[in-house]
Scaffold this motif. Structure first.
Motif, PDB file in Angstrom:
ATOM      1  N   GLN A 109      56.751 -48.045 -12.588  1.00 18.66           N
ATOM      2  CA  GLN A 109      57.316 -49.282 -12.050  1.00 18.66           C
ATOM      3  C   GLN A 109      56.216 -50.188 -11.525  1.00 18.66           C
ATOM      4  O   GLN A 109      56.273 -51.413 -11.697  1.00 18.66           O
ATOM      5  CB  GLN A 109      58.327 -48.975 -10.941  1.00 18.66           C
ATOM      6  N   ALA A 113      55.525 -53.852 -13.033  1.00 12.70           N
ATOM      7  CA  ALA A 113      55.496 -55.077 -12.231  1.00 12.70           C
ATOM      8  C   ALA A 113      54.195 -55.839 -12.469  1.00 12.70           C
ATOM      9  O   ALA A 113      54.198 -57.071 -12.580  1.00 12.70           O
ATOM     10  CB  ALA A 113      55.678 -54.745 -10.751  1.00 12.70           C
ATOM     11  N   ILE A 143      59.850 -59.414 -10.049  1.00 13.76           N
ATOM     12  CA  ILE A 143      58.611 -58.643  -9.922  1.00 13.76           C
ATOM     13  C   ILE A 143      58.541 -57.983  -8.550  1.00 13.76           C
ATOM     14  O   ILE A 143      58.201 -56.807  -8.429  1.00 13.76           O
ATOM     15  CB  ILE A 143      57.384 -59.550 -10.181  1.00 13.76           C
ATOM     16  N   ASP A 144      58.897 -58.745  -7.508  1.00 14.31           N
ATOM     17  CA  ASP A 144      58.873 -58.203  -6.149  1.00 14.31           C
ATOM     18  C   ASP A 144      59.836 -57.026  -6.005  1.00 14.31           C
ATOM     19  O   ASP A 144      59.509 -56.018  -5.377  1.00 14.31           O
ATOM     20  CB  ASP A 144      59.214 -59.301  -5.144  1.00 14.31           C
ATOM     21  N   ILE A 146      60.755 -54.958  -8.327  1.00  9.48           N
ATOM     22  CA  ILE A 146      60.190 -53.799  -9.039  1.00  9.48           C
ATOM     23  C   ILE A 146      59.055 -53.188  -8.219  1.00  9.48           C
ATOM     24  O   ILE A 146      58.947 -51.957  -8.113  1.00  9.48           O
ATOM     25  CB  ILE A 146      59.722 -54.192 -10.451  1.00  9.48           C
ATOM     26  N   PHE A 147      58.218 -54.036  -7.611  1.00 10.09           N
ATOM     27  CA  PHE A 147      57.174 -53.511  -6.723  1.00 10.09           C
ATOM     28  C   PHE A 147      57.790 -52.730  -5.569  1.00 10.09           C
ATOM     29  O   PHE A 147      57.325 -51.656  -5.205  1.00 10.09           O
ATOM     30  CB  PHE A 147      56.296 -54.638  -6.156  1.00 10.09           C
TER      31      PHE A 147
END
Length: 184
Positions: A109, A113, A143-144, A146-147
């Motif tokens: 992950q 990302a 993206i955030d 997933i991070f």
């Protein structure tokens, strides 16, 4: 007592000549992959990488599995347009994240990302891809998230010794296989 000796003698050849990949054989396979990449023979690298991934999964070597996964992603982008390569690699990430084990999933992950972030400028107004169709704010939000998912299991991540992951950061002659350069 004689039975045990005979049992040992009959099992010894099996143990000595089994098909399990030893560290030297894995290095040989990586050398083959690098050699094939150097001569631009990308299609023959995928079966070798699949063997490396399978053996890494069997032996519990998570770093080797992730390294082979990232090398597969690099091979998938060859002979593709930028858009189709992006879609193939994105699908590759999503499929493997879905089946990955807990810790592998966090690492994948995180790399996913990073991959999406490196492709944040991809736009297509009529795209059916959930990432490409979003505006900049939506992409950053995706993206955030997933991070955040990648670091959600804080206890397992902090308990994991870094020494188990040093195989992910190896020196290679062919920089295209180095995971750090795969993402960017």
């Amino acid at each position: 007592m004689k039975r045990y000796i005979w049992l040992l003698l009959t099992c010894l050849p099996i143990w000595g000549f089994s098909q399990e990949l030893k560290p030297g054989k894995v290095e040989t396979k990586w050398n083959d992959v690098e050699r094939l990449i150097a001569i631009k023979n990308f299609t023959q690298t995928l079966p070798i990488l699949a063997d490396i991934k399978a053996e890494a999964r069997r032996s519990g070597n998570q770093a080797e599995w992730v390294r082979a996964f990232l090398a597969e992603g690099k091979v998938l982008e060859v002979n593709q347009s930028e858009d189709s390569a992006f879609l193939r690699i994105q699908k590759h990430f999503e499929d493997n994240i879905r089946i990955a084990e807990k810790l592998d999933k966090s690492v994948l992950q995180n790399f996913y990302a990073l991959y999406l972030f490196s492709n944040i400028n991809r736009y297509a107004s009529k795209s059916q891809n959930k990432f490409v169709a979003k505006d900049a704010k939506g992409k950053i939000g995706m993206i955030d998230s997933i991070f955040r998912l990648s670091i959600s299991d804080v206890n397992s991540l902090s308990a994991e010794p870094i020494a188990r992951w040093k195989g992910l950061f190896v020196e290679t002659r062919n920089m295209s296989l180095n995971p750090l350069f795969t993402i960017f």
